[in-house]
Write a protein that holds these residues in place. Structure first.
Motif, PDB file in Angstrom:
ATOM      1  N   THR A   1       0.926  -1.176  -0.062  1.00 13.05           N
ATOM      2  CA  THR A   1      -0.021   0.068   0.210  1.00 13.05           C
ATOM      3  C   THR A   1       0.785   1.220   0.013  1.00 13.05           C
ATOM      4  O   THR A   1       1.936   1.293   0.670  1.00 13.05           O
ATOM      5  CB  THR A   1      -1.002   0.103   1.285  1.00 13.05           C
ATOM      6  N   ILE A   2       0.380   2.207  -0.588  1.00 11.60           N
ATOM      7  CA  ILE A   2       1.051   3.441  -0.863  1.00 11.60           C
ATOM      8  C   ILE A   2       0.119   4.647  -0.277  1.00 11.60           C
ATOM      9  O   ILE A   2      -1.193   4.556  -0.475  1.00 11.60           O
ATOM     10  CB  ILE A   2       1.892   3.889  -2.183  1.00 11.60           C
ATOM     11  N   CYS A   3       0.508   5.499   0.377  1.00 14.91           N
ATOM     12  CA  CYS A   3      -0.227   6.761   0.818  1.00 14.91           C
ATOM     13  C   CYS A   3       0.448   7.867   0.614  1.00 14.91           C
ATOM     14  O   CYS A   3       1.568   8.296   0.540  1.00 14.91           O
ATOM     15  CB  CYS A   3      -0.653   6.367   2.200  1.00 14.91           C
ATOM     16  N   THR A   4      -0.233   9.156   0.969  1.00 16.03           N
ATOM     17  CA  THR A   4       0.206  10.634   1.004  1.00 16.03           C
ATOM     18  C   THR A   4       0.481  10.970   2.682  1.00 16.03           C
ATOM     19  O   THR A   4      -0.531  11.066   3.408  1.00 16.03           O
ATOM     20  CB  THR A   4      -0.530  11.509   0.258  1.00 16.03           C
ATOM     21  N   ARG A   5       1.858  11.331   2.873  1.00 15.91           N
ATOM     22  CA  ARG A   5       1.910  11.834   4.317  1.00 15.91           C
ATOM     23  C   ARG A   5       1.944  13.462   3.992  1.00 15.91           C
ATOM     24  O   ARG A   5       2.807  13.718   3.146  1.00 15.91           O
ATOM     25  CB  ARG A   5       3.206  11.333   4.986  1.00 15.91           C
TER      26      ARG A   5
ATOM     27  N   SER B   1      -4.702   5.931   1.394  1.00 17.17           N
ATOM     28  CA  SER B   1      -4.201   4.741   1.154  1.00 17.17           C
ATOM     29  C   SER B   1      -4.660   3.842   0.232  1.00 17.17           C
ATOM     30  O   SER B   1      -5.918   3.942  -0.016  1.00 17.17           O
ATOM     31  CB  SER B   1      -4.208   4.091   2.602  1.00 17.17           C
ATOM     32  N   ALA B   2      -3.736   3.251  -0.556  1.00 15.89           N
ATOM     33  CA  ALA B   2      -4.144   2.684  -1.800  1.00 15.89           C
ATOM     34  C   ALA B   2      -3.239   1.386  -1.830  1.00 15.89           C
ATOM     35  O   ALA B   2      -1.997   1.409  -2.098  1.00 15.89           O
ATOM     36  CB  ALA B   2      -4.220   3.618  -3.049  1.00 15.89           C
ATOM     37  N   LYS B   3      -3.851   0.342  -1.909  1.00 16.27           N
ATOM     38  CA  LYS B   3      -3.340  -1.173  -2.259  1.00 16.27           C
ATOM     39  C   LYS B   3      -2.909  -1.262  -3.477  1.00 16.27           C
ATOM     40  O   LYS B   3      -3.695  -1.920  -4.377  1.00 16.27           O
ATOM     41  CB  LYS B   3      -3.750  -2.120  -1.499  1.00 16.27           C
ATOM     42  N   ILE B   4      -1.921  -0.726  -4.197  1.00 17.15           N
ATOM     43  CA  ILE B   4      -1.677  -0.968  -5.671  1.00 17.15           C
ATOM     44  C   ILE B   4      -0.420  -1.570  -5.967  1.00 17.15           C
ATOM     45  O   ILE B   4      -0.036  -1.532  -7.289  1.00 17.15           O
ATOM     46  CB  ILE B   4      -1.843   0.581  -6.305  1.00 17.15           C
ATOM     47  N   LEU B   5       0.535  -1.895  -5.145  1.00 17.66           N
ATOM     48  CA  LEU B   5       1.754  -2.639  -5.609  1.00 17.66           C
ATOM     49  C   LEU B   5       1.400  -4.211  -5.712  1.00 17.66           C
ATOM     50  O   LEU B   5       1.611  -4.922  -4.967  1.00 17.66           O
ATOM     51  CB  LEU B   5       2.759  -2.328  -4.453  1.00 17.66           C
TER      52      LEU B   5
ATOM     53  N   GLY C   1       1.770  -5.551  -9.059  1.00 18.74           N
ATOM     54  CA  GLY C   1       2.580  -5.950 -10.273  1.00 18.74           C
ATOM     55  C   GLY C   1       1.839  -5.462 -11.454  1.00 18.74           C
ATOM     56  O   GLY C   1       2.369  -5.635 -12.747  1.00 18.74           O
ATOM     57  N   SER C   2       0.781  -4.596 -11.164  1.00 14.30           N
ATOM     58  CA  SER C   2       0.085  -3.920 -12.496  1.00 14.30           C
ATOM     59  C   SER C   2       0.345  -2.471 -12.482  1.00 14.30           C
ATOM     60  O   SER C   2       0.684  -1.721 -11.577  1.00 14.30           O
ATOM     61  CB  SER C   2      -1.265  -4.225 -12.413  1.00 14.30           C
ATOM     62  N   TRP C   3       0.063  -1.766 -13.875  1.00 15.88           N
ATOM     63  CA  TRP C   3       0.077  -0.342 -13.752  1.00 15.88           C
ATOM     64  C   TRP C   3      -1.172   0.214 -13.279  1.00 15.88           C
ATOM     65  O   TRP C   3      -2.254  -0.120 -13.336  1.00 15.88           O
ATOM     66  CB  TRP C   3       0.312   0.078 -15.232  1.00 15.88           C
ATOM     67  N   HIS C   4      -0.944   1.432 -12.193  1.00 18.23           N
ATOM     68  CA  HIS C   4      -1.873   2.112 -11.418  1.00 18.23           C
ATOM     69  C   HIS C   4      -1.390   3.493 -11.596  1.00 18.23           C
ATOM     70  O   HIS C   4      -0.494   3.818 -11.744  1.00 18.23           O
ATOM     71  CB  HIS C   4      -2.108   1.682 -10.041  1.00 18.23           C
ATOM     72  N   HIS C   5      -2.607   4.433 -11.592  1.00 15.99           N
ATOM     73  CA  HIS C   5      -2.489   5.881 -11.673  1.00 15.99           C
ATOM     74  C   HIS C   5      -2.736   6.485 -10.329  1.00 15.99           C
ATOM     75  O   HIS C   5      -3.798   6.197  -9.784  1.00 15.99           O
ATOM     76  CB  HIS C   5      -3.154   6.234 -12.879  1.00 15.99           C
ATOM     77  N   TYR C   6      -1.728   7.423  -9.827  1.00 10.31           N
ATOM     78  CA  TYR C   6      -2.037   7.978  -8.416  1.00 10.31           C
ATOM     79  C   TYR C   6      -2.099   9.567  -8.763  1.00 10.31           C
ATOM     80  O   TYR C   6      -1.149  10.053  -9.562  1.00 10.31           O
ATOM     81  CB  TYR C   6      -1.055   7.589  -7.560  1.00 10.31           C
ATOM     82  N   PHE C   7      -3.149  10.269  -8.258  1.00 16.01           N
ATOM     83  CA  PHE C   7      -3.131  11.676  -8.525  1.00 16.01           C
ATOM     84  C   PHE C   7      -3.217  12.312  -7.187  1.00 16.01           C
ATOM     85  O   PHE C   7      -4.447  12.160  -6.618  1.00 16.01           O
ATOM     86  CB  PHE C   7      -4.161  11.814  -9.492  1.00 16.01           C
ATOM     87  N   VAL C   8      -2.494  13.011  -6.655  1.00 12.39           N
ATOM     88  CA  VAL C   8      -2.779  14.093  -5.732  1.00 12.39           C
ATOM     89  C   VAL C   8      -2.862  15.442  -6.043  1.00 12.39           C
ATOM     90  O   VAL C   8      -2.263  16.056  -6.825  1.00 12.39           O
ATOM     91  CB  VAL C   8      -1.451  14.137  -4.642  1.00 12.39           C
ATOM     92  N   VAL C   9      -3.961  16.013  -5.494  1.00 16.50           N
ATOM     93  CA  VAL C   9      -4.500  17.456  -5.856  1.00 16.50           C
ATOM     94  C   VAL C   9      -4.393  18.299  -4.536  1.00 16.50           C
ATOM     95  O   VAL C   9      -5.286  17.829  -3.578  1.00 16.50           O
ATOM     96  CB  VAL C   9      -5.501  17.662  -6.477  1.00 16.50           C
ATOM     97  N   PHE C  10      -3.803  19.473  -4.437  1.00 17.30           N
ATOM     98  CA  PHE C  10      -3.950  20.334  -3.358  1.00 17.30           C
ATOM     99  C   PHE C  10      -4.494  21.669  -4.037  1.00 17.30           C
ATOM    100  O   PHE C  10      -4.100  22.289  -4.927  1.00 17.30           O
ATOM    101  CB  PHE C  10      -2.499  20.802  -2.528  1.00 17.30           C
ATOM    102  N   VAL C  11      -5.688  22.140  -3.531  1.00 12.68           N
ATOM    103  CA  VAL C  11      -6.256  23.499  -3.836  1.00 12.68           C
ATOM    104  C   VAL C  11      -6.545  24.095  -2.583  1.00 12.68           C
ATOM    105  O   VAL C  11      -7.504  23.904  -1.827  1.00 12.68           O
ATOM    106  CB  VAL C  11      -7.813  23.382  -4.550  1.00 12.68           C
ATOM    107  N   GLN C  12      -5.561  25.338  -2.230  1.00 10.28           N
ATOM    108  CA  GLN C  12      -5.437  26.019  -0.954  1.00 10.28           C
ATOM    109  C   GLN C  12      -5.348  25.029   0.181  1.00 10.28           C
ATOM    110  O   GLN C  12      -4.582  24.163   0.273  1.00 10.28           O
ATOM    111  CB  GLN C  12      -6.952  26.797  -0.930  1.00 10.28           C
ATOM    112  N   LYS C  13      -6.554  24.744   0.907  1.00  8.42           N
ATOM    113  CA  LYS C  13      -6.479  23.796   2.095  1.00  8.42           C
ATOM    114  C   LYS C  13      -7.354  22.563   1.917  1.00  8.42           C
ATOM    115  O   LYS C  13      -8.066  22.136   2.861  1.00  8.42           O
ATOM    116  CB  LYS C  13      -6.776  24.636   3.519  1.00  8.42           C
TER     117      LYS C  13
END
Length: 519
Positions: free
Chosen positions: A398-402, A419-423, A425-437
């Motif tokens: 699993t990967i996540c954003t701290r 938190s996303a369980k994406i490791l 062996g397949s391709w996955h797309h991860y997108f993080v967006v900050f807009v102000q707070k």
């Protein structure tokens, strides 16, 4: 028709072959010449068709370059005689335009300085006129407004039919280049605008906002079902803006396109090979459900006369050391031979957290390692905060954003999100967006976290770099790193759920995973 007494013959502009017009002056023929008399200048010419046949009864008008047709008559008007000849006498100005018309055929001359045309040969050769398709929203035109091409006989009044279809369609425009238009509203207000309108015989000049071009044809872009479903699920008032999309073109050439609202579709990168297909990376200026007919978006192909290209609000990076397919190549500002790569703040001119927002995404492929604690990406830490995208400590797959908030309170200093369980062996797309707070995280186009966050007021001002890797290296593949910023339009007024942003993320993913088809 011509006087025989002249004074100080200074100009000899032959508007046609010598000897076609008869006259006299100082033993020199006045046929087709500009001359100066005591009261002004005289110009003479001849009108022919494409085959050289002279035309009787052609209408000829002489006007100043700032002439506006609805405000009066040209300075001078005449018709050609049985031999196709005409003349104007007592011309007061050195610069003027001449427009000729005969049974729908046209010609046009712009005389910038009569004193510099000595011994030049001219022929007024009429041909098919040009057409104009002018989108009303290009100049916010309304019913009863008038738009005139300065220095010509052409003015157009917006009628109810124009309003219903959204554009003016006019013909009878001479093949010439014009630099100024005048708009007069139904309420009596007047405005002038500089333009670059170059008309060509039998072509249609399409004017949409500030993007003129010759209308070549219609094209269609077909989207996959998942993208269409996302668009149809949105509120009907929502329009998504500036989405970079992959397009598989069926054309051997790369067409210049504009959408139904007149926005040019820019090409961000050259054609690249994706899974055996040649695709283009485009900026789709606007898209909404009501712009589609089924799965198809209608576009117009134009041959541009002038394009005003501005900076794009996003940047793509390709990591040769990590990727397996290499979708995009941009001349990286990255040292891909090292594990601790750095994306600089102004790489390709793109600052992190432009206007307090940041969109950051990538494709990732990897297996769950035996050890935990590796970092994939991290921003430059500071007292004002920062963020990491890393392996979560409780699950190695699993990967996540701290988020490091930059706040003094220890209880809110560090928080894990997305938190996303994406490791697997397949391709996955991860997108993080900050807009102000506000923080939104999407995985494979689906939002998994959408929340306001507690961060320092100076959080966005402290982010200068994004580092790739860390103390413990990630063993896997990373591709298509993407950075963008969002303005206020990403959130509709009163939208507490950020539906517009979530839809944007879903459509972006769908069109990166499965390119649209351009026919």
């Amino acid at each position: 028709m011509f006087g025989c007494e002249k004074k100080n013959v200074k100009w000899a502009l032959t508007l046609t072959a010598a000897g076609l017009l008869a006259g006299c002056s100082d033993n020199t023929s006045t046929a087709g010449v500009i001359s100066e008399t005591e009261s002004g200048k005289t110009i003479a010419g001849i009108v022919t068709d494409f085959d050289g046949n002279t035309i009787k009864g052609a209408k000829v008008a002489l006007m100043r370059s700032d002439f506006i047709a609805v405000r009066g008559n040209p300075e001078m008007e005449t018709t050609t005689d049985d031999s196709g000849k005409f003349s104007f006498e007592d011309i007061k100005s050195d610069s003027f335009n001449i427009q000729v018309s005969s049974d729908g055929l046209l010609d046009f001359r712009n005389i910038l300085d009569i004193t510099k045309l000595e011994d030049s040969v001219y022929r007024f050769e009429v041909s098919e006129g040009s057409n104009l398709k002018l989108e009303l929203n290009a100049y916010d035109l309304a019913l009863g407004d008038t738009i005139c091409i300065d220095g010509s006989l052409n003015c157009f009044i917006v009628n109810s039919e124009d309003v219903d279809r959204g554009y003016i369609l006019a013909d009878g425009i001479p093949s010439a280049y014009f630099e100024k238009i005048t708009i007069m509203t139904a309420e009596g207000e007047t405005e002038t605008d500089s333009v670059y309108w170059s008309f060509r015989s039998e072509d249609t000049l399409l004017v949409t906002r500030d993007k003129p071009g010759y209308l070549v044809g219609l094209r269609k872009m077909t989207f996959n079902d998942s993208v269409v479903a996302t668009l149809k699920a949105m509120d009907s008032s929502i329009t998504l803006k500036h989405i970079p999309i992959l397009v598989e073109s069926k054309s051997e050439t790369v067409p210049t396109l504009i959408d139904a609202n007149g926005y040019e579709i820019d090409y961000l990168l050259d054609a690249k090979s994706v899974k055996g297909k040649e695709v283009l990376l485009m900026d789709l200026p606007e898209i909404s459900a009501n712009m589609l007919d089924g799965n198809v978006l209608s576009l117009r192909e134009i041959e541009p006369t002038y394009l005003s290209l501005g900076p794009h609000p996003y940047t793509f990076y390709n990591l040769d050391a990590y990727d397996s397919e290499g979708y995009y190549g941009t001349g990286l500002h990255l040292d891909s031979t090292k594990k601790d790569l750095t994306l600089h703040k102004y790489a390709d001119g793109f600052p992190l957290f432009e206007d307090g927002s940041l969109g950051f995404s990538f494709w990732i492929k990897g297996e769950a390692p035996a050890d935990t604690g590796f970092t994939i990406f991290s921003s430059t830490p500071s007292v004002n905060g920062g963020f990491e995208i890393r392996q979560c400590s409780k699950d190695p797959a699993t990967i996540c954003t701290r988020i490091y908030s930059g706040l003094e309170s220890a209880s809110t200093d560090t928080t894990l999100y997305g938190s996303a369980k994406i490791l697997d062996g397949s391709w996955h797309h991860y997108f993080v967006v900050f807009v102000q707070k506000h923080l939104t995280i999407a995985v494979d186009g689906k939002t998994i976290r959408n929340t306001d966050i507690k961060i320092s007021d100076d959080f966005s001002e402290s982010q200068f770099n994004i580092d790739i890797g860390g103390k413990n290296a990630f063993n896997g593949e990373i591709d298509e790193i993407f950075l963008t910023s969002f303005d206020d339009s990403i959130r509709a007024k009163g939208d507490t759920t950020w539906q517009q942003l979530q839809s944007w993320l879903s459509v972006f993913y769908g069109l990166q995973k499965e390119p649209a088809i351009l026919d």
